[in-house]
Write a protein that holds these residues in place. Structure first.
Motif, PDB file in Angstrom:
ATOM      1  N   PHE A 125      40.669  44.685  35.446  1.00  0.00           N
ATOM      2  CA  PHE A 125      41.079  44.069  34.039  1.00  0.00           C
ATOM      3  C   PHE A 125      42.452  43.124  34.403  1.00  0.00           C
ATOM      4  O   PHE A 125      42.566  41.929  33.750  1.00  0.00           O
ATOM      5  N   LEU A 126      43.330  43.810  35.081  1.00  0.00           N
ATOM      6  CA  LEU A 126      44.567  43.103  35.042  1.00  0.00           C
ATOM      7  C   LEU A 126      44.445  41.701  36.086  1.00  0.00           C
ATOM      8  O   LEU A 126      45.042  40.541  35.687  1.00  0.00           O
ATOM      9  N   LEU A 127      43.699  41.610  37.183  1.00  0.00           N
ATOM     10  CA  LEU A 127      43.342  40.695  37.888  1.00  0.00           C
ATOM     11  C   LEU A 127      42.731  39.499  37.081  1.00  0.00           C
ATOM     12  O   LEU A 127      42.914  38.463  37.097  1.00  0.00           O
ATOM     13  N   MET A 128      41.518  39.858  36.366  1.00  0.00           N
ATOM     14  CA  MET A 128      40.777  38.905  35.442  1.00  0.00           C
ATOM     15  C   MET A 128      41.829  38.257  34.315  1.00  0.00           C
ATOM     16  O   MET A 128      41.509  37.286  33.952  1.00  0.00           O
ATOM     17  N   MET A 129      42.634  39.176  33.732  1.00  0.00           N
ATOM     18  CA  MET A 129      43.615  38.707  32.887  1.00  0.00           C
ATOM     19  C   MET A 129      44.445  37.684  33.347  1.00  0.00           C
ATOM     20  O   MET A 129      44.827  36.591  32.732  1.00  0.00           O
ATOM     21  N   LEU A 130      45.024  38.093  34.585  1.00  0.00           N
ATOM     22  CA  LEU A 130      46.043  37.194  35.178  1.00  0.00           C
ATOM     23  C   LEU A 130      45.183  35.794  35.638  1.00  0.00           C
ATOM     24  O   LEU A 130      45.646  34.616  35.258  1.00  0.00           O
ATOM     25  N   VAL A 131      44.087  35.904  36.097  1.00  0.00           N
ATOM     26  CA  VAL A 131      43.387  34.519  36.530  1.00  0.00           C
ATOM     27  C   VAL A 131      43.020  33.771  35.188  1.00  0.00           C
ATOM     28  O   VAL A 131      43.211  32.560  34.985  1.00  0.00           O
ATOM     29  N   TYR A 133      44.554  33.625  32.268  1.00  0.00           N
ATOM     30  CA  TYR A 133      46.000  33.277  31.834  1.00  0.00           C
ATOM     31  C   TYR A 133      46.089  32.025  32.315  1.00  0.00           C
ATOM     32  O   TYR A 133      46.797  31.012  31.860  1.00  0.00           O
ATOM     33  N   LEU A 134      45.988  31.777  33.761  1.00  0.00           N
ATOM     34  CA  LEU A 134      46.115  30.478  34.647  1.00  0.00           C
ATOM     35  C   LEU A 134      45.465  29.452  34.303  1.00  0.00           C
ATOM     36  O   LEU A 134      45.727  28.559  34.344  1.00  0.00           O
ATOM     37  N   ILE A 135      44.149  29.923  34.340  1.00  0.00           N
ATOM     38  CA  ILE A 135      43.263  28.658  34.004  1.00  0.00           C
ATOM     39  C   ILE A 135      42.644  28.353  32.599  1.00  0.00           C
ATOM     40  O   ILE A 135      41.879  27.406  32.385  1.00  0.00           O
ATOM     41  N   ASN A 136      42.811  29.323  31.837  1.00  0.00           N
ATOM     42  CA  ASN A 136      42.709  29.385  30.158  1.00  0.00           C
ATOM     43  C   ASN A 136      42.720  27.757  29.714  1.00  0.00           C
ATOM     44  O   ASN A 136      41.779  27.257  29.022  1.00  0.00           O
ATOM     45  N   PHE A 142      33.748  25.655  29.515  1.00  0.00           N
ATOM     46  CA  PHE A 142      33.596  26.508  30.451  1.00  0.00           C
ATOM     47  C   PHE A 142      34.136  28.107  30.182  1.00  0.00           C
ATOM     48  O   PHE A 142      33.710  29.001  30.854  1.00  0.00           O
ATOM     49  N   PHE A 143      34.890  28.275  28.938  1.00  0.00           N
ATOM     50  CA  PHE A 143      35.527  29.383  28.674  1.00  0.00           C
ATOM     51  C   PHE A 143      34.528  30.454  28.478  1.00  0.00           C
ATOM     52  O   PHE A 143      34.805  31.533  29.057  1.00  0.00           O
ATOM     53  N   PHE A 144      33.505  30.329  27.787  1.00  0.00           N
ATOM     54  CA  PHE A 144      32.744  31.400  27.280  1.00  0.00           C
ATOM     55  C   PHE A 144      31.645  31.700  28.671  1.00  0.00           C
ATOM     56  O   PHE A 144      31.286  32.860  28.858  1.00  0.00           O
ATOM     57  N   PRO A 145      31.348  30.786  29.623  1.00  0.00           N
ATOM     58  CA  PRO A 145      30.569  31.177  30.742  1.00  0.00           C
ATOM     59  C   PRO A 145      31.444  32.014  31.549  1.00  0.00           C
ATOM     60  O   PRO A 145      31.156  32.936  32.433  1.00  0.00           O
ATOM     61  N   THR A 146      32.835  31.602  31.743  1.00  0.00           N
ATOM     62  CA  THR A 146      33.615  32.158  32.574  1.00  0.00           C
ATOM     63  C   THR A 146      33.992  33.575  31.960  1.00  0.00           C
ATOM     64  O   THR A 146      34.029  34.572  32.739  1.00  0.00           O
ATOM     65  N   LEU A 147      34.232  33.565  30.692  1.00  0.00           N
ATOM     66  CA  LEU A 147      34.375  35.022  30.140  1.00  0.00           C
ATOM     67  C   LEU A 147      33.246  35.960  30.466  1.00  0.00           C
ATOM     68  O   LEU A 147      33.390  37.068  30.746  1.00  0.00           O
TER      69      LEU A 147
END
Length: 243
Positions: A125-131, A133-136, A142-147
């Motif tokens: 969770f922390l890794l995904m949230m960090l990534v 945050y950086l790429i948002n 690509f937001f929903f496919p990436t999510l």
């Protein structure tokens, strides 16, 4: 040296050689006919090796594992044309479905305690949230496919950890190491695509981590022994011996 060990080592060396060829082709002739052959060959090799040497006691697990590898093959082909937005989205969904089928393959029909998954869930969770945050800011369509992909990846990590008490140690370790290589590949791919495109050796690292992750996971699944089944077999043998 056991037959499995000899075959696993020979296959691993051959697979890594093809992976290195694919990396060289990607760097020099990306999106060429040669790349379709080299990258497609990786998944085809894994499918072939799994099909020949798996010890699945369940046809359902075999079905899920095969589907996972097939969807990784489809995703690989779409990713070659990643500059075309629609193909990139198809690739993300194909890889997401592949990992979802891995989740189905990893699952065991047993209950688990929350504390069993807390470390894996927290880390992922922390890794995904960090990534995210950086790429948002650069995701756009690509937001929903990436999510979706990150959500499935979290399940992928959790269920790989949940195998611990149900399979032999060698299988568990191989799959877990493969999962961490997959996380490294996914993280680098996301950052290079949507955050910073000049990460040193990005093309080499993404493909190397991805290829090694797939190899280790397949080797781990082929080597898997269900501990409950094994314990039952030993008990039966002991009872027969006593009789």
């Amino acid at each position: 040296m056991s037959k499995f060990r000899k075959e696993a080592i020979a296959f691993s060396l051959f697979f890594l050689a093809v992976l290195l060829i694919d990396i060289v082709i990607k760097i020099n002739w990306d999106a060429s006919l040669f790349r379709y052959i080299s990258k497609g060959s990786l998944s085809i090799l894994l499918i072939g090796y799994y099909t020949l040497f798996h010890k699945e006691s369940s046809s359902v697990k075999q079905f899920f594992m095969t589907l996972a590898l097939v969807f990784f093959l489809i995703g690989d082909i779409f990713f070659i044309l990643y500059e075309i937005q629609l193909y990139y989205i198809f690739a993300i969904f194909s890889f997401g479905l592949a990992k979802l089928f891995y989740v189905f393959r990893f699952s065991n029909q047993s209950d688990f305690r929350v504390k069993q998954i807390t470390p894996a869930l927290t880390f992922c969770f922390l890794l995904m949230m960090l990534v995210m945050y950086l790429i948002n800011d650069n995701l756009n369509d690509f937001f929903f496919p990436t999510l979706f992909y990150f959500f499935v990846t979290t399940l992928f990590v959790i269920f790989s950890f949940l195998r611990r008490d149900h399979v032999n140690r060698q299988s568990y370790n191989l799959v877990i190491i493969g999962v961490f290589f997959a996380l490294g590949s996914d993280t680098l791919a996301a950052l290079t695509s949507f955050y910073h495109s000049d990460i040193p050796y990005q093309n080499i690292a993404v493909m190397l981590f991805y290829g090694v992750s797939q190899l280790l996971i397949v080797l781990g699944i082929v080597k898997e022994t269900n501990m409950a089944v094994e314990e039952g077999r030993v008990l039966n043998e002991n009872e027969q011996f006593k009789d």
